[in-house]
Design a protein around this motif. Sequence first.
Motif, PDB file in Angstrom:
ATOM      1  N   LEU A 325       0.841  -1.198   0.000  1.00  0.00           N
ATOM      2  CA  LEU A 325       0.000   0.000   0.000  1.00  0.00           C
ATOM      3  C   LEU A 325       0.873   1.244   0.000  1.00  0.00           C
ATOM      4  N   GLY A 326       1.966   1.206   0.754  1.00  0.00           N
ATOM      5  CA  GLY A 326       2.905   2.329   0.762  1.00  0.00           C
ATOM      6  C   GLY A 326       3.570   2.539  -0.581  1.00  0.00           C
ATOM      7  N   ILE A 327       3.928   1.442  -1.252  1.00  0.00           N
ATOM      8  CA  ILE A 327       4.500   1.543  -2.602  1.00  0.00           C
ATOM      9  C   ILE A 327       3.519   2.250  -3.535  1.00  0.00           C
ATOM     10  N   PHE A 328       2.256   1.896  -3.430  1.00  0.00           N
ATOM     11  CA  PHE A 328       1.224   2.554  -4.242  1.00  0.00           C
ATOM     12  C   PHE A 328       1.222   4.057  -3.986  1.00  0.00           C
ATOM     13  N   TRP A 329       1.317   4.443  -2.716  1.00  0.00           N
ATOM     14  CA  TRP A 329       1.316   5.868  -2.364  1.00  0.00           C
ATOM     15  C   TRP A 329       2.545   6.580  -2.920  1.00  0.00           C
ATOM     16  N   PHE A 330       3.696   5.934  -2.834  1.00  0.00           N
ATOM     17  CA  PHE A 330       4.936   6.555  -3.316  1.00  0.00           C
ATOM     18  C   PHE A 330       4.975   6.621  -4.839  1.00  0.00           C
ATOM     19  N   LEU A 331       4.357   5.665  -5.508  1.00  0.00           N
ATOM     20  CA  LEU A 331       4.368   5.670  -6.966  1.00  0.00           C
ATOM     21  C   LEU A 331       3.505   6.785  -7.557  1.00  0.00           C
ATOM     22  N   LYS A 332       2.704   7.429  -6.732  1.00  0.00           N
ATOM     23  CA  LYS A 332       1.925   8.570  -7.214  1.00  0.00           C
ATOM     24  C   LYS A 332       2.835   9.733  -7.604  1.00  0.00           C
ATOM     25  N   MET A 333       4.039   9.761  -7.034  1.00  0.00           N
ATOM     26  CA  MET A 333       5.083  10.697  -7.445  1.00  0.00           C
ATOM     27  C   MET A 333       4.609  12.149  -7.478  1.00  0.00           C
ATOM     28  N   ASP A 334       3.867  12.574  -6.482  1.00  0.00           N
ATOM     29  CA  ASP A 334       3.386  13.949  -6.493  1.00  0.00           C
ATOM     30  C   ASP A 334       4.241  14.881  -5.644  1.00  0.00           C
ATOM     31  N   SER A 335       5.423  14.398  -5.230  1.00  0.00           N
ATOM     32  CA  SER A 335       6.336  15.261  -4.480  1.00  0.00           C
ATOM     33  C   SER A 335       7.763  14.781  -4.673  1.00  0.00           C
ATOM     34  N   PRO A 336       8.749  15.693  -4.648  1.00  0.00           N
ATOM     35  CA  PRO A 336      10.152  15.274  -4.793  1.00  0.00           C
ATOM     36  C   PRO A 336      10.608  14.409  -3.621  1.00  0.00           C
ATOM     37  N   GLU A 337       9.998  14.576  -2.443  1.00  0.00           N
ATOM     38  CA  GLU A 337      10.363  13.780  -1.280  1.00  0.00           C
ATOM     39  C   GLU A 337      10.014  12.308  -1.486  1.00  0.00           C
ATOM     40  N   LYS A 338       8.853  12.065  -2.078  1.00  0.00           N
ATOM     41  CA  LYS A 338       8.483  10.683  -2.397  1.00  0.00           C
ATOM     42  C   LYS A 338       9.456  10.081  -3.394  1.00  0.00           C
ATOM     43  N   ARG A 339       9.807  10.856  -4.392  1.00  0.00           N
ATOM     44  CA  ARG A 339      10.737  10.350  -5.409  1.00  0.00           C
ATOM     45  C   ARG A 339      12.086  10.002  -4.787  1.00  0.00           C
ATOM     46  N   PHE A 340      12.522  10.817  -3.827  1.00  0.00           N
ATOM     47  CA  PHE A 340      13.815  10.534  -3.193  1.00  0.00           C
ATOM     48  C   PHE A 340      13.781   9.233  -2.390  1.00  0.00           C
ATOM     49  N   VAL A 341      12.756   9.040  -1.578  1.00  0.00           N
ATOM     50  CA  VAL A 341      12.656   7.812  -0.775  1.00  0.00           C
ATOM     51  C   VAL A 341      12.598   6.589  -1.683  1.00  0.00           C
ATOM     52  N   LEU A 342      11.835   6.681  -2.763  1.00  0.00           N
ATOM     53  CA  LEU A 342      11.736   5.561  -3.704  1.00  0.00           C
ATOM     54  C   LEU A 342      13.075   5.316  -4.388  1.00  0.00           C
ATOM     55  N   PHE A 343      13.781   6.395  -4.737  1.00  0.00           N
ATOM     56  CA  PHE A 343      15.109   6.250  -5.337  1.00  0.00           C
ATOM     57  C   PHE A 343      16.053   5.536  -4.371  1.00  0.00           C
ATOM     58  N   TRP A 344      16.023   5.933  -3.109  1.00  0.00           N
ATOM     59  CA  TRP A 344      16.865   5.286  -2.099  1.00  0.00           C
ATOM     60  C   TRP A 344      16.544   3.801  -2.005  1.00  0.00           C
ATOM     61  N   PHE A 345      15.273   3.467  -2.002  1.00  0.00           N
ATOM     62  CA  PHE A 345      14.852   2.067  -1.941  1.00  0.00           C
ATOM     63  C   PHE A 345      15.402   1.274  -3.126  1.00  0.00           C
ATOM     64  N   LEU A 346      15.461   1.911  -4.284  1.00  0.00           N
ATOM     65  CA  LEU A 346      15.906   1.215  -5.495  1.00  0.00           C
ATOM     66  C   LEU A 346      17.422   1.088  -5.569  1.00  0.00           C
ATOM     67  N   VAL A 347      18.179   2.049  -5.046  1.00  0.00           N
ATOM     68  CA  VAL A 347      19.643   1.974  -5.144  1.00  0.00           C
ATOM     69  C   VAL A 347      20.267   1.239  -3.959  1.00  0.00           C
ATOM     70  N   ALA A 348      19.522   1.075  -2.868  1.00  0.00           N
ATOM     71  CA  ALA A 348      20.084   0.484  -1.651  1.00  0.00           C
ATOM     72  C   ALA A 348      20.758  -0.872  -1.869  1.00  0.00           C
TER      73      ALA A 348
END
Length: 547
Positions: A325-348
């Motif tokens: 459910l959180g992934i769904f919320w972050f994939l909405k990409m309506d803020s740069p902060e969400k994009r950063f957290v998702l980017f961190w999750f992907l590069v970790a």
Amino acid sequence: MKKYLPLAIILLLAAVLRVVALDKYPAGLNADEAAIGYNAWSLVQTGKDEHGVSWPVVFRSFDDYKLPVYFYLVLPFVKLFGLNIWSVRLPSAILGLGSVLLVFLLVRKLFTNNKYLPYLSALILSASPWHLQFSRGGWEVNVATFFILLGIWGFFKGLEKPKYYFLFVISLALSLYTYHSARIVSPLLALYLVVFYRRPLFSGFTGKKRVTILLALLVGIIITTPIAIQLLSKEGQARFSGVSLLSDTGPYWRALELRRGHPQESGMYVRVIHNQYLSYSLRFVKNYLSHFSPRFLFVAGDEIARSKVPEMGQSFLFLAPLFFLGIFWFLKMDSPEKRFVLFWFLVAPLAASMTFQSPHALRAQNMVIPLSIITAAGLSLALDFLGKLRPKLIKPIFVVLISIFGLCSLGRYLHMYYVHYPKELPFAWQYGFDQIAAYTKAHYDEYDHIVISDRYDQPYILMAFFLQYSPETLQKEMVMTPRDNFGFSTVRNMGKYEFHKINYDNVDKKMPNTLIIAADEPVNDKAVIFTIYDPVGKPMYKFLSTK
């Protein structure tokens, strides 16, 4: 004061979970922890590490060239409390607690409109099996994750107060000196922040702000230059060469095997579709994706015994729906902060994916931070949604249910950790060396030789640790073996102590006046004079005498 009570309770929970019985659980002490503690003690005693190097920037150790920050963090604890398990593990536990606080501060800074998300993120991290596992041992990676968090928080604070850019630069630079995987993750996170936040970062780039940013950049260059030079050296590449994906010849031989399935195995078409470059690339992709597997995250966890608790995933299973459910919320990409957290999750997990063991909870440990934030976002979204439904009892019922699931999951984890983990996987933490040291110290003068099995990793450093073996003496005796296939070396002789595989019938029993300590090697059970049992009561070490 009242508004800080929830955070205080979360931090108290985190502290209890990380510190209670820290010297007894995990049961034993692994060789890397012993190396960190002994080298810190050697520096206190002599100003040199075990190899006789004065205040090194990189510790040679087992020829794996460990990074220095955790050694120097442990040093004052060893100075104050002596060489013991507490001194080695307590810095990691403290900074693990610091990470819980930093997650709260970072999420509060990133998502100012969601008052519950900072608390939920900190709560989930405080009880995370992934984070607890590496907070309760002397793990450099846990400290690297702390510095990554501190640096990122410093960056976002710097957008308001530029002096915090020094914290951003220094903390991320320190992570590079703490654990190897941070050398990939930290620069990528820093680059992302600078590129995608360049407008607020360089807005009003004049006067004091410009001087501050340029000075912070200069400090970063000065701090990271030695590690950059070291990375290019043979020693700097030794650790990666031993564990890298390229050290596994499997993909190479697989490509050759597939070629042989064609009539013209050396033809251009065959070489294009079956070659080692494609094979290794596919293995990297497989390794990378394995870190996002629900089985790894929520069901079985890491396969490495030292990095997991039996029958537990890296996170609690009941949190899986909230994570998605959180992934769904972050994939909405309506803020740069969400994009950063998702980017961190992907590069970790990138650094971990470049090694032949995957998924790898240790090398990808920083992934626990975005994982916790995303899961907390899913829980926050569920609470917001249920709060709008009627009847109003739906939300309280959900809170009660999720609390019950959480308490039951945490209770089961603690049961598995404190009861079953020591019994099922005692070898993972090299259980019993404190008892070996105590016995051999008491009987040291009775024998000319003391032979100890090298069945488990680097026995010499564990004996040096528990015996508090003279650093001056070890520095003179130190002779390292040639590196093995994984790039590690060891010590075979230390005073009367010898470390090798026990060959009782053909070699060891013929040595006069010798104490032999065997692990699972075959020996004459009738000649056993003393036994060390594992926590479940099975023989782990058998002592035999030839005098």
